[in-house]
Design a protein around this motif. Structure first.
Motif, PDB file in Angstrom:
ATOM      1  N   LYS A   1      -5.549   9.016  -0.261  1.00 21.18           N
ATOM      2  CA  LYS A   1      -5.176   7.516  -0.297  1.00 21.18           C
ATOM      3  C   LYS A   1      -5.019   6.835  -1.286  1.00 21.18           C
TER       4      LYS A   1
ATOM      5  N   GLU B   1      -1.055   0.161   0.984  1.00 18.70           N
ATOM      6  CA  GLU B   1      -2.508   0.474   1.382  1.00 18.70           C
ATOM      7  C   GLU B   1      -2.596   0.773   2.617  1.00 18.70           C
TER       8      GLU B   1
ATOM      9  N   TYR C   1       0.737  -4.242  -2.623  1.00 19.51           N
ATOM     10  CA  TYR C   1      -0.464  -3.328  -2.554  1.00 19.51           C
ATOM     11  C   TYR C   1      -1.057  -3.139  -1.305  1.00 19.51           C
TER      12      TYR C   1
ATOM     13  N   SER D   1      -1.267   3.687  -3.697  1.00 15.48           N
ATOM     14  CA  SER D   1      -1.090   2.471  -4.355  1.00 15.48           C
ATOM     15  C   SER D   1      -1.817   2.373  -5.517  1.00 15.48           C
ATOM     16  N   GLU D   2      -2.795   3.137  -5.837  1.00 17.52           N
ATOM     17  CA  GLU D   2      -3.596   3.285  -6.930  1.00 17.52           C
ATOM     18  C   GLU D   2      -2.698   3.992  -8.018  1.00 17.52           C
TER      19      GLU D   2
END
Lengths: 199, 199, 199, 199
Positions: D115, D161, D157, D118-119
């Motif tokens: 996951k 996400e 974001y 986005s990071e």
DNA sequence: CATGAATGAGAATTCATTCAT
DNA sequence: AATGAATGAATTCTCATTCAT
């Protein structure tokens, strides 16, 4: 000396200085050739143009430092001798005193030198010439006294060895006693040794 | 001692013995933990259950060997004392003689011990108990002579240190002179040191 | 529950607690089974009587913690509901608020939970029973509102997922914005999601 | 770029490629640095000239892949836009669709990305430049629509996400529902989020 | 059930040394 | 002469897991 010779000398010097700093700072085992060249701002390969490996550097450094200590303390003694009458025995005590001082103030140096002082002076002196300079210092010490000793080198070896050993054990390990407690016994021992060799 | 305690002792012993053999054979730097466990026929990890690293083993071995040397030579001296009158001074010479013999015949042992004999006896003796056994040997040596010494431990330290140093330098490095040439001077020095401490 | 059953429960509990403390303190990769049993004051082998490996413990811990968080926040909400009228939407915001609080005050917990909150609740809930307790909490939340939603579980999954993700990124990484900046947008998003599922 | 610079780039590339293949094939925990260098046909030490450890490689790979996915899908969208009128909302759906497709067909890639999409894009993008390229793609998406959004980055974001999370949970864990069941709800959620940010 | 000593494969990492440039 | 990237053997040390007690 040519330009390039000079440049080489500077590089060699830089490697020695960097290595010495690192060896006294974190010990030889934890110092890598990489560390040394980084500190000397030279390339890795360059190290091997000047030394075989780090143990080669260590040996050369110990020899150099041993000679330097004796020379410097010898110089101080000469100055002292210019100011007052100094007997041979007093001269030895004077030197021992100065060396103890030096090591007390610079434990890393003592840690690095270990018990290799006499070895460096009598068998490895970085050059034959340096070795002779050391022996000459001792000779000059005897001369004015008019005394005669058999087996001078053995005497000097024993004097230095006892002094080096007690410094190392008392200053670094604080055993079997502190340097302060040991000092009078050490001086007495040095005197005993001298007496024993006098003809 | 329980079964498992006994097994542990045997393993520890095996590691120490293997390490000692390898250290004296090829030096500590060229000996790896892998070598040690292979020789001891144990698993790599087992080593780390008993020792921190190979330097830990070395320290313990030096201490053990130092004590053993003193004890064995002390035993020989007792036997000798049963056969003939032995003065304190003679006893020290006897021990020095035996130690020189031992090191001359076993240079790898001397190489391994380095100049750490007194350090091992006086400050690291593998256990407090062993250390005391050593000091007791010296005490027993003085007793029959009726002599009194100040600062006994310092005296013994100096005696052992001088002896150890000269052995190392003369036997291993053959410098400043051979052991044979050094021997009389060493004995004289030991005598001087004893005299100096006698009250 | 028998005596021995009770003892077993205590041991299991000790292992879980110790592991949780270590995981949050230094991360799962740097935590070893040895560390866990040492902290729990149990033997190494005992660990393997209760868990497959440390990842097994981690999974169980995440599930337990996820459920606990939902339950505790659910309880707080019930208390709140006893004091004032709380609509479904308000309830969700209330819970989000409490969870954000909790994570802001306990970053190691959030770091440990990662983005696994919904996964732990919806697919791994340490037991089927615990999982159902969670879902029930949500159901109870809807009930009084009289509203009807299609695909409730998907809705809850999305609500929790968005909340968990934003918490993780904004609190731990402070990106793309701080939690304070994100909060109003998060709330708006939660509202949008609810609206979308309302029949 | 010099010869040697080029060679270095090729080696770095080889390490990244090999690591990626192994990570997606058997997971990062079961991949060793040895595996990586073997596959890259380089020496073990070389790895450490380029990366700190395998986690360093992982982080760089995730960032690179995240950017690449966005860029490639962005490119596809541009092509699509050349053939037919595409509204902003349609563009987002189009991209989501393509990403779901990609992950459905390449589960190991999704497993590897986790996951972290986005990071990687918003806070770690392998370089600042790459990060900007991603944000630009989104900007270009908005432009033709003439719409105005507040807090664009937060909106993107959230969109990414939600998409990433649902992909991961539905495709990899098949929970709380299958990707096919989730898809309409996901699309609706994406639309809700956009609406919420529109000024 | 519980223990904890023993295992040993294998991971990470280092570092002296070489050599093409 | 100098460089520093590349090498890869060598070394340390960990740690999950087992098993006899």
């Amino acid at each position: 000396m040519g330009r390039s010779e000079e440049k080489k000398r500077i590089k060699r010097e830089a490697l020695l200085t960097s290595a010495f700093d690192l060896f006294t700072e974190k010990g030889i085992n934890k110092t890598t050739v990489s560390d040394i060249v980084k500190k000397a701002e030279l390339a890795k390969g360059t190290f091997y143009l000047y030394f075989k490996d780090k143990y080669d550097v260590r040996d050369k450094l110990i020899a150099m430092r041993a000679v330097r200590i004796i020379e410097q303390v010898g110089d101080e003694l000469i100055k002292e001798g210019n100011e007052r009458e100094v007997s041979f025995e007093e001269g030895i005590i004077f030197m021992a005193d100065k060396i103890i001082d030096r090591f007390t103030k610079n434990k890393p140096l003592l840690l690095f030198m270990g018990k290799h002082l006499s070895e460096a002076i009598f068998t490895r002196g970085s050059t034959e010439e340096e070795k002779n300079r050391c022996l000459e210092i001792f000779d000059k010490l005897i001369e004015p006294s008019g005394k005669v000793f058999r087996n001078k080198n053995v005497m000097f070896y024993l004097l230095i060895e006892v002094m080096n050993s007690t410094c190392y054990d008392c200053i670094i390990r604080n055993a079997p006693v502190s340097m302060d407690e040991m000092r009078p016994e050490l001086y007495a021992t040095l005197m005993s040794i001298i007496k024993q060799f006098e003809v």
